[in-house]
Design an enzyme around this catalytic site. Structure first.
Site: not given
Length: 473
Positions: A171, A215, A198
């Site tokens: 990520c 995202d 994150h």
């Protein structure tokens, strides 16, 4: 505990040790917190380098994305769908889908660099070599190939230029490279840092007059409650960093602000507000007064929007959000991000749904002249980029449409609409084929409806308690 789970736990512990401060304020006040804020500011400022943006544009198919965005805008207008879709928002959606489907690759464990085998096992973490450090790597994961025994290194690169080359990572790498691509195509983008491990992106939509969540790992567009409601994440601090400001955006990502505040123990709230204002002031110091006024007005509106959001209940599509999809099952389980759904969602099925997209099903006439084709589709939800509503009408058994709302026990819908200028179509036959996995998600009850006046749906057919994998009517 199997080897994959043990490795996932070891890597998770290592990441927290290296990347995250203690959950208690530092002894010298807030130095650790401030240091991390400053590092994130430096991360976003590098996106403004013109050479770096040019490098990003050399790999982003911008003309194609702009053409597709224009087509999408025209389609929404032709279908009379409200609200209208702005070209900027269509471009952001297209960039997100392209990045996930065609550009970046998720790495659970790297393939062996010698034999190419996929069965590699982590043996630990090492310091970066000089070459790896030049790409911004602060540490390197080490893997041994089960097949040939050779060692493969997986540097955790932080230089976005290097990431444009490797096109892979987890990520951190995804958000880093994607935010650069957003800036390169002209989106006003933020790098969003979640203190519970994150990162993602936001961009400012001028048509919507607000910041929109993106995202790239999950190819999620405007789904800010994905982490708290879908993944079951106990958030604490979520901060957005852009070239112009640093903003505490935590309220956008929670419906449990009262509980969340109890977890915010790393910094005094008054100090945090003041320090973010100082950072934003430094970033805006060289800007002309009129631009600073625009930013100030935009921030004031955002603060009001975030406050109002807390009073709104969780919607049906928000309640049906899934757990994390990227990463190995063991890795997601160790992080506690597999989701909290019990499969008994009883929220009404009045979902916002996706926007219309062309079905691109004209080829169906080649093998079935009677097939209805040339329409547009939308759905209550989908699992982009490869399990979308469009895949339900492509005539292929090896692709599928997946809506996690239905998968979690709720109601779901799929709509196919012909253009307004098309003649009405009479449906005398249709077929449903369930997907190749997770039989518990197969549709067993359905209703086929149609309309001719654009307003009133009429039930045409349906099925109940159907357990076969294919049904033709």
């Amino acid at each position: 505990m199997d080897a994959d789970e043990a490795l996932a736990r070891a890597l998770q512990a290592e990441e927290h040790q290296l990347a995250f401060a203690s959950r208690q304020p530092a002894a010298d006040g807030h130095q650790e917190f401030a240091t991390r804020l400053q590092a994130a500011v430096q991360t976003v400022l590098q996106y403004e380098d013109q050479l770096l943006q040019a490098l990003a544009l050399s790999v982003v198919p911008l003309e194609e994305l702009q053409r597709e965005a224009a087509e999408q805008v025209k389609l929404i207008e032709a279908m009379g769908e409200q609200p209208p879709l702005a070209a900027e928002d269509a471009l952001a959606q297209g960039l997100l889908a392209w990045f996930k489907a065609d550009f970046f690759k998720w790495v659970n464990n790297p393939a062996c660099q010698l034999c190419g085998g996929s069965n590699t096992q982590g043996t630990g973490v090492a310091g970066p070599t000089a070459e790896e450090a030049a790409g911004g790597a602060g540490r390197t994961e080490v893997y041994r190939c089960v097949q040939c025994g050779s060692i493969t290194r997986f540097p955790r690169y932080n230089d976005p230029a290097k990431l444009l080359e490797t096109r892979s990572g987890r990520c951190g790498e995804w958000a880093n490279c994607f935010t650069l691509c957003c800036r390169a195509v002209g989106l006003d983008a933020r790098y969003v840092l979640d203190w519970t491990d994150h990162v993602w992106t936001e961009y400012y939509s001028h048509a919507l007059r607000r910041w929109v969540h993106l995202d790239p790992c999950e190819v999620a567009y405007d789904k800010p409650l994905l982490y708290e409601v879908g993944w079951g994440k106990p958030l604490s601090y979520v901060l957005g960093f852009s070239k112009d400001e640093v903003v505490d955006v935590t309220r956008r990502y929670t419906k449990q602000w009262g509980q969340l505040r109890l977890r915010r123990t790393q910094a005094d709230e008054g100090w945090l507000r003041q320090y973010l204002q100082q950072l934003s002031g430094r970033l805006q110091a060289e800007l002309p007064p009129d631009l600073r006024a625009v930013l100030r007005e935009r921030l004031e509106r955002e603060v009001q929007q975030l406050a109002q959001q807390q009073a709104q209940p969780v919607s049906a599509d928000e309640a049906a959000m899934p757990g994390r999809q990227t990463g190995s099952a063991a890795w997601r389980a160790v992080r506690g991000e597999t989701g909290t759904s019990t499969g008994t969602c009883a929220v009404p099925a009045l979902l916002t749904g996706t926007r219309f997209r062309l079905a691109k099903d004209d080829h169906q006439n080649a093998h079935e002249p009677r097939a209805v084709c040339g329409g547009a589709v939308r759905a209550s939800g989908e699992n982009a980029p490869s399990e979308t509503a469009v895949q339900a009408f492509d005539g292929r058994a090896d692709t599928k449409w997946l809506d996690f709302g239905g998968a979690n026990g709720g109601l779901t819908w799929l709509e196919y609409r012909l253009p307004n200028m098309a003649l009405p179509a009479v449906v005398d036959e249709y077929a449903l084929t369930s997907a190749n996995d997770s039989p518990e998600r197969d549709p067993c009850n359905w209703t086929l409806e149609g309309w001719a006046d654009g307003e009133n749906w009429t039930a045409l057919d349906g099925g109940r308690h159907q357990m076969k994998r294919q049904c033709s009517r």
